[in-house]
Design a protein around this motif. Structure first.
Motif, PDB file in Angstrom:
ATOM      1  N   SER A 167       1.080  -1.317   0.103  1.00  0.00           N
ATOM      2  CA  SER A 167      -0.169  -0.003   0.133  1.00  0.00           C
ATOM      3  C   SER A 167       0.783   1.097  -0.069  1.00  0.00           C
ATOM      4  CB  SER A 167      -0.860  -0.011   1.246  1.00  0.00           C
ATOM      5  OG  SER A 167      -1.617   1.141   1.336  1.00  0.00           O
ATOM      6  N   ALA A 168       0.558   2.050  -0.812  1.00  0.00           N
ATOM      7  CA  ALA A 168       1.215   3.550  -1.074  1.00  0.00           C
ATOM      8  C   ALA A 168       0.423   4.559  -0.023  1.00  0.00           C
ATOM      9  CB  ALA A 168       1.264   4.020  -2.182  1.00  0.00           C
ATOM     10  N   GLU A 169      -0.823   4.151   0.451  1.00  0.00           N
ATOM     11  CA  GLU A 169      -1.300   4.923   1.359  1.00  0.00           C
ATOM     12  C   GLU A 169      -1.896   4.441   2.660  1.00  0.00           C
ATOM     13  OE1 GLU A 169      -5.167   6.389  -0.788  1.00  0.00           O
ATOM     14  OE2 GLU A 169      -4.535   4.744  -2.244  1.00  0.00           O
ATOM     15  N   THR A 170      -2.284   5.309   3.733  1.00  0.00           N
ATOM     16  CA  THR A 170      -2.952   4.839   5.038  1.00  0.00           C
ATOM     17  C   THR A 170      -4.480   4.893   4.821  1.00  0.00           C
ATOM     18  OG1 THR A 170      -1.021   5.224   6.198  1.00  0.00           O
ATOM     19  CG2 THR A 170      -3.185   5.165   7.369  1.00  0.00           C
ATOM     20  N   LYS A 183      -3.815  -0.008  -8.644  1.00  0.00           N
ATOM     21  CA  LYS A 183      -4.743   0.070  -7.391  1.00  0.00           C
ATOM     22  C   LYS A 183      -5.488  -0.992  -7.105  1.00  0.00           C
ATOM     23  CE  LYS A 183      -5.078   5.239  -7.736  1.00  0.00           C
ATOM     24  NZ  LYS A 183      -6.055   6.073  -7.868  1.00  0.00           N
ATOM     25  N   THR A 209      -1.044   1.692  -5.016  1.00  0.00           N
ATOM     26  CA  THR A 209       0.091   0.992  -4.594  1.00  0.00           C
ATOM     27  C   THR A 209       1.591   1.720  -5.185  1.00  0.00           C
ATOM     28  OG1 THR A 209       0.154  -0.090  -6.662  1.00  0.00           O
ATOM     29  CG2 THR A 209      -1.102  -1.355  -4.896  1.00  0.00           C
ATOM     30  N   THR A 242      -2.090   0.583   6.671  1.00  0.00           N
ATOM     31  CA  THR A 242      -0.754   1.586   6.652  1.00  0.00           C
ATOM     32  C   THR A 242      -0.079   1.529   5.419  1.00  0.00           C
ATOM     33  OG1 THR A 242      -1.006   1.376   9.162  1.00  0.00           O
ATOM     34  CG2 THR A 242       0.825   2.561   8.153  1.00  0.00           C
ATOM     35  N   ALA A 243       0.632   2.791   4.807  1.00  0.00           N
ATOM     36  CA  ALA A 243       1.537   2.755   3.938  1.00  0.00           C
ATOM     37  C   ALA A 243       2.693   1.810   4.227  1.00  0.00           C
ATOM     38  CB  ALA A 243       1.933   4.129   3.782  1.00  0.00           C
ATOM     39  N   GLY A 244       2.913   0.958   3.350  1.00  0.00           N
ATOM     40  CA  GLY A 244       3.892  -0.011   3.567  1.00  0.00           C
ATOM     41  C   GLY A 244       3.394  -1.340   3.698  1.00  0.00           C
TER      42      GLY A 244
END
Length: 151
Positions: free
Chosen positions: A29-32, A89, A45, A104-106
Motif C-alpha cells: 500500500s502507498a497510502e494509509t 490500485k 500501490t 498503513t502505507a507499507g
C-alpha cells in the motif's frame, strides 16, 4: 524453473516475492486507509508497469489478510492488461461486519501474478464437441444431490 520476464516498473517499492517459488509478488500500500466494517476502498500501490505483449498481470488477495481479518479484493482477480500504464490500485473489501481494519502505507495488501496470455480466435460453430463434464457447473461437482452431502 520457469522463464524469467523483464517488466519495466515505476514504483516507490517494487513488488517482491516472499519465498523462492512463490507465484505472487507482494504489492505494498502507498497510502494509509481505514477500511470500515463491511466497506471497500480503492487503495493505491504507486506501482506502474509495462507488461510485454502476450502477458497480463492478475491482482489477487493475500491469504493471511483474508483468513485473519476478512480482507479480500472485490474484483478478484483484478486484471492488468499489457497496454495499461496507470497505477495499479487494489479494490479492497473488509468482509468483517463488526471490525474496522487499518491499512498503513507499507503494508502488504495483495499479490501480483504475471502470466502469459495467448491471443484467442473465437470460431463460431453450430455445436460444441462433447466432454466428460458437459454443461455441468456451479456446484455440479461439490454435492451429491440425492443425499445433500458434500462429496
Amino acid at each position: 524453473m520457469a522463464e524469467s520476464v523483464d517488466v519495466p516498473i515505476i514504483a516507490p517499492v517494487a513488488p517482491s516475492y516472499a519465498h523462492p517459488g512463490d507465484a505472487g509478488a507482494d504489492l505494498i500500500s502507498a497510502e494509509t486507509v481505514l477500511l470500515g466494517a463491511g466497506q471497500r476502498a480503492l487503495v493505491g500501490t504507486g506501482v506502474r508497469i509495462a507488461l510485454p505483449d502476450g502477458y497480463a498481470a492478475f491482482v489477487v488477495p493475500r491469504s493471511g489478510l483474508a483468513a485473519k481479518h476478512g480482507i479480500t479484493i472485490v474484483n478478484s482477480p483484478g486484471t492488468i492488461d499489457a497496454g495499461y500504464r496507470g497505477e495499479i490500485k487494489v479494490a479492497l473489501l473488509n468482509t468483517d461486519a463488526m471490525n474496522d481494519y487499518q491499512i498503513t502505507a507499507g503494508d502488504r495488501i495483495a499479490q501480483l501474478i504475471v502470466m502469459p496470455v495467448p491471443r484467442v480466435r473465437f470460431l463460431p460453430v453450430d455445436e460444441l464437441p462433447d466432454s466428460v463434464r458437459g454443461d455441468g457447473g456451479f456446484g455440479s461437482t461439490g454435492y451429491d444431490t440425492s443425499a445433500r452431502t458434500p462429496r
